[in-house]
Design a protein around this motif. Structure first.
Motif, PDB file in Angstrom:
ATOM      1  N   THR A 105      30.767 -41.053  15.950  1.00 34.58           N
ATOM      2  CA  THR A 105      30.821 -39.624  16.246  1.00 34.58           C
ATOM      3  C   THR A 105      31.929 -39.000  15.392  1.00 34.58           C
ATOM      4  O   THR A 105      32.696 -39.698  14.727  1.00 34.58           O
ATOM      5  CB  THR A 105      31.121 -39.354  17.732  1.00 34.58           C
ATOM      6  OG1 THR A 105      32.499 -39.680  18.006  1.00 34.58           O
ATOM      7  CG2 THR A 105      30.214 -40.179  18.639  1.00 34.58           C
ATOM      8  N   ARG A 106      32.059 -37.679  15.448  1.00 30.26           N
ATOM      9  CA  ARG A 106      33.102 -37.009  14.659  1.00 30.26           C
ATOM     10  C   ARG A 106      34.494 -37.308  15.189  1.00 30.26           C
ATOM     11  O   ARG A 106      35.490 -37.081  14.495  1.00 30.26           O
ATOM     12  CB  ARG A 106      32.861 -35.503  14.666  1.00 30.26           C
ATOM     13  CG  ARG A 106      32.972 -34.855  16.024  1.00 30.26           C
ATOM     14  CD  ARG A 106      32.691 -33.375  15.923  1.00 30.26           C
ATOM     15  NE  ARG A 106      32.839 -32.706  17.227  1.00 30.26           N
ATOM     16  CZ  ARG A 106      32.655 -31.408  17.403  1.00 30.26           C
ATOM     17  NH1 ARG A 106      32.309 -30.644  16.369  1.00 30.26           N
ATOM     18  NH2 ARG A 106      32.799 -30.867  18.593  1.00 30.26           N
ATOM     19  N   HIS A 128      33.689 -43.893  26.390  1.00 30.42           N
ATOM     20  CA  HIS A 128      34.964 -43.450  25.856  1.00 30.42           C
ATOM     21  C   HIS A 128      35.010 -43.745  24.367  1.00 30.42           C
ATOM     22  O   HIS A 128      34.215 -44.532  23.847  1.00 30.42           O
ATOM     23  CB  HIS A 128      36.153 -44.084  26.595  1.00 30.42           C
ATOM     24  CG  HIS A 128      36.186 -45.578  26.554  1.00 30.42           C
ATOM     25  ND1 HIS A 128      35.356 -46.357  27.322  1.00 30.42           N
ATOM     26  CD2 HIS A 128      36.952 -46.422  25.840  1.00 30.42           C
ATOM     27  CE1 HIS A 128      35.611 -47.628  27.089  1.00 30.42           C
ATOM     28  NE2 HIS A 128      36.571 -47.691  26.192  1.00 30.42           N
ATOM     29  N   VAL A 129      35.941 -43.099  23.674  1.00 34.53           N
ATOM     30  CA  VAL A 129      36.023 -43.172  22.225  1.00 34.53           C
ATOM     31  C   VAL A 129      37.159 -44.103  21.808  1.00 34.53           C
ATOM     32  O   VAL A 129      38.257 -44.056  22.366  1.00 34.53           O
ATOM     33  CB  VAL A 129      36.250 -41.773  21.619  1.00 34.53           C
ATOM     34  CG1 VAL A 129      36.453 -41.863  20.111  1.00 34.53           C
ATOM     35  CG2 VAL A 129      35.068 -40.865  21.941  1.00 34.53           C
ATOM     36  N   VAL A 130      36.867 -44.949  20.816  1.00 34.34           N
ATOM     37  CA  VAL A 130      37.897 -45.803  20.228  1.00 34.34           C
ATOM     38  C   VAL A 130      37.858 -45.608  18.711  1.00 34.34           C
ATOM     39  O   VAL A 130      36.912 -45.046  18.165  1.00 34.34           O
ATOM     40  CB  VAL A 130      37.671 -47.295  20.565  1.00 34.34           C
ATOM     41  CG1 VAL A 130      37.723 -47.525  22.055  1.00 34.34           C
ATOM     42  CG2 VAL A 130      36.342 -47.794  19.997  1.00 34.34           C
ATOM     43  N   GLY A 131      38.893 -46.080  18.036  1.00 39.26           N
ATOM     44  CA  GLY A 131      38.904 -45.984  16.578  1.00 39.26           C
ATOM     45  C   GLY A 131      39.272 -44.607  16.074  1.00 39.26           C
ATOM     46  O   GLY A 131      39.726 -43.732  16.816  1.00 39.26           O
ATOM     47  N   ARG A 132      39.036 -44.414  14.780  1.00 34.87           N
ATOM     48  CA  ARG A 132      39.411 -43.182  14.111  1.00 34.87           C
ATOM     49  C   ARG A 132      38.174 -42.387  13.718  1.00 34.87           C
ATOM     50  O   ARG A 132      37.068 -42.902  13.695  1.00 34.87           O
ATOM     51  CB  ARG A 132      40.240 -43.519  12.867  1.00 34.87           C
ATOM     52  CG  ARG A 132      41.528 -44.253  13.203  1.00 34.87           C
ATOM     53  CD  ARG A 132      42.156 -44.863  11.972  1.00 34.87           C
ATOM     54  NE  ARG A 132      43.396 -45.587  12.310  1.00 34.87           N
ATOM     55  CZ  ARG A 132      43.963 -46.482  11.522  1.00 34.87           C
ATOM     56  NH1 ARG A 132      43.414 -46.770  10.340  1.00 34.87           N
ATOM     57  NH2 ARG A 132      45.069 -47.093  11.896  1.00 34.87           N
ATOM     58  N   ARG A 133      38.411 -41.136  13.358  1.00 32.10           N
ATOM     59  CA  ARG A 133      37.290 -40.263  13.010  1.00 32.10           C
ATOM     60  C   ARG A 133      36.464 -40.798  11.855  1.00 32.10           C
ATOM     61  O   ARG A 133      35.253 -40.656  11.826  1.00 32.10           O
ATOM     62  CB  ARG A 133      37.801 -38.861  12.664  1.00 32.10           C
ATOM     63  CG  ARG A 133      38.327 -38.094  13.857  1.00 32.10           C
ATOM     64  CD  ARG A 133      38.632 -36.663  13.471  1.00 32.10           C
ATOM     65  NE  ARG A 133      39.096 -35.878  14.600  1.00 32.10           N
ATOM     66  CZ  ARG A 133      39.318 -34.571  14.556  1.00 32.10           C
ATOM     67  NH1 ARG A 133      39.122 -33.920  13.408  1.00 32.10           N
ATOM     68  NH2 ARG A 133      39.734 -33.920  15.631  1.00 32.10           N
ATOM     69  N   ILE A 136      34.531 -43.819  17.412  1.00 32.92           N
ATOM     70  CA  ILE A 136      33.410 -44.660  17.842  1.00 32.92           C
ATOM     71  C   ILE A 136      33.219 -44.496  19.338  1.00 32.92           C
ATOM     72  O   ILE A 136      34.121 -44.796  20.128  1.00 32.92           O
ATOM     73  CB  ILE A 136      33.669 -46.133  17.478  1.00 32.92           C
ATOM     74  CG1 ILE A 136      33.821 -46.279  15.966  1.00 32.92           C
ATOM     75  CG2 ILE A 136      32.528 -47.015  17.984  1.00 32.92           C
ATOM     76  CD1 ILE A 136      34.281 -47.663  15.530  1.00 32.92           C
ATOM     77  N   LEU A 137      32.060 -44.016  19.730  1.00 30.23           N
ATOM     78  CA  LEU A 137      31.751 -43.805  21.142  1.00 30.23           C
ATOM     79  C   LEU A 137      31.136 -45.075  21.707  1.00 30.23           C
ATOM     80  O   LEU A 137      30.045 -45.482  21.310  1.00 30.23           O
ATOM     81  CB  LEU A 137      30.786 -42.638  21.313  1.00 30.23           C
ATOM     82  CG  LEU A 137      30.353 -42.328  22.748  1.00 30.23           C
ATOM     83  CD1 LEU A 137      31.545 -41.841  23.574  1.00 30.23           C
ATOM     84  CD2 LEU A 137      29.212 -41.309  22.753  1.00 30.23           C
ATOM     85  N   VAL A 138      31.844 -45.708  22.625  1.00 27.81           N
ATOM     86  CA  VAL A 138      31.363 -46.916  23.301  1.00 27.81           C
ATOM     87  C   VAL A 138      30.867 -46.523  24.678  1.00 27.81           C
ATOM     88  O   VAL A 138      31.592 -45.891  25.464  1.00 27.81           O
ATOM     89  CB  VAL A 138      32.478 -47.973  23.411  1.00 27.81           C
ATOM     90  CG1 VAL A 138      31.977 -49.200  24.168  1.00 27.81           C
ATOM     91  CG2 VAL A 138      32.980 -48.360  22.034  1.00 27.81           C
ATOM     92  N   THR A 139      29.632 -46.883  24.986  1.00 24.48           N
ATOM     93  CA  THR A 139      29.022 -46.512  26.260  1.00 24.48           C
ATOM     94  C   THR A 139      28.577 -47.752  27.011  1.00 24.48           C
ATOM     95  O   THR A 139      27.884 -48.608  26.452  1.00 24.48           O
ATOM     96  CB  THR A 139      27.805 -45.598  26.042  1.00 24.48           C
ATOM     97  OG1 THR A 139      28.218 -44.424  25.336  1.00 24.48           O
ATOM     98  CG2 THR A 139      27.187 -45.185  27.376  1.00 24.48           C
ATOM     99  N   ARG A 140      28.996 -47.846  28.256  1.00 25.11           N
ATOM    100  CA  ARG A 140      28.493 -48.898  29.141  1.00 25.11           C
ATOM    101  C   ARG A 140      27.297 -48.336  29.883  1.00 25.11           C
ATOM    102  O   ARG A 140      27.424 -47.372  30.644  1.00 25.11           O
ATOM    103  CB  ARG A 140      29.568 -49.336  30.134  1.00 25.11           C
ATOM    104  CG  ARG A 140      29.139 -50.538  30.995  1.00 25.11           C
ATOM    105  CD  ARG A 140      30.187 -50.879  32.013  1.00 25.11           C
ATOM    106  NE  ARG A 140      30.297 -49.823  33.015  1.00 25.11           N
ATOM    107  CZ  ARG A 140      31.301 -49.694  33.874  1.00 25.11           C
ATOM    108  NH1 ARG A 140      32.320 -50.537  33.812  1.00 25.11           N
ATOM    109  NH2 ARG A 140      31.332 -48.719  34.762  1.00 25.11           N
TER     110      ARG A 140
END
Length: 215
Positions: A7-8, A23-28, A11-15
């Protein structure tokens, strides 16, 4: 089950499940190449491993180019990675030890479909001619078995339970199934050859070797 998409914001991680959590992890600028079966670790296209719970980062997959795709084995032992040059490599799941180079640069498609069998014993990767190559992870330096080309580029592949069959999907054919069991493969070869060698053929090509049935 967890999924990871770019995503902008990162990284969107979805359970997924009855009560989805995201929730979002990492960089843009980062995009995911793979997420491990437990959903605890994301591998980015740059080969960075991110702990989903803490955001802790560590470098892995050293020596590889950008990774448009990668996949963890379901048993948690291996990580297969394909870079933008068409190189396919097999790593330990921690992405610290390269076990083998399965395909050199330009020898396969830029973004192949990848899949492990449930027990991690087999790895399949699509090729640019629509064929699929299968390796045994216990003997990764041996040349993989090539399954015949289909009707176009491969979109997805997957093993059935027990790795008896490989399902292959293309843009023209939603699903084709290839048998992987040795006995089935041998039967197909024998049928295509019209049966095994006759005694006369055996003694002609293998003089001095006791005759035995091959089919």
């Amino acid at each position: 089950m967890r999924t990871a998409v770019s995503t902008r914001d990162g990284i969107l991680v979805t359970r997924q499940g009855a009560h989805p959590v995201s929730h979002v992890v990492g960089r843009r600028s980062e995009g995911p190449a793979a997420i491990d079966p437990s959903g605890r670790t994301v591998v980015t296209a740059e080969g960075v491993l991110i702990d989903v719970a803490t955001g802790t980062r560590r470098q892995g997959l050293r020596g590889e180019d950008l990774l448009p795709t990668a996949v963890f084995s379901p048993d948690g032992r291996y990580l297969a990675a394909a870079d933008t040059q068409g190189r396919l490599t097999l790593w330990d799941a921690g992405a610290q030890h390269r076990i083998a180079v399965l395909a050199v640069a330009d020898s396969t498609v830029e973004r192949p479909a990848l899949a492990f069998s449930a027990d991690g014993s087999l790895l399949a990767a699509s090729r640019d001619d629509g064929s699929v190559r299968v390796w045994e992870t216990a003997s990764p330096r041996l040349e993989g078995t090539t399954l015949p080309a289909g009707d176009g580029p491969v979109l997805a592949i997957g093993f059935t339970p027990g790795a008896r069959e490989l399902h292959i999907a293309t843009g023209h054919l939603p699903l084709r199934t290839t048998q992987l069991m040795p006995n089935s493969a041998a039967a197909d070869v024998c049928a295509g050859a019209g049966g095994g060698a006759t005694r006369a053929e055996w003694h002609r090509y293998l003089p001095g070797v006791p005759y035995r049935q091959t089919c």
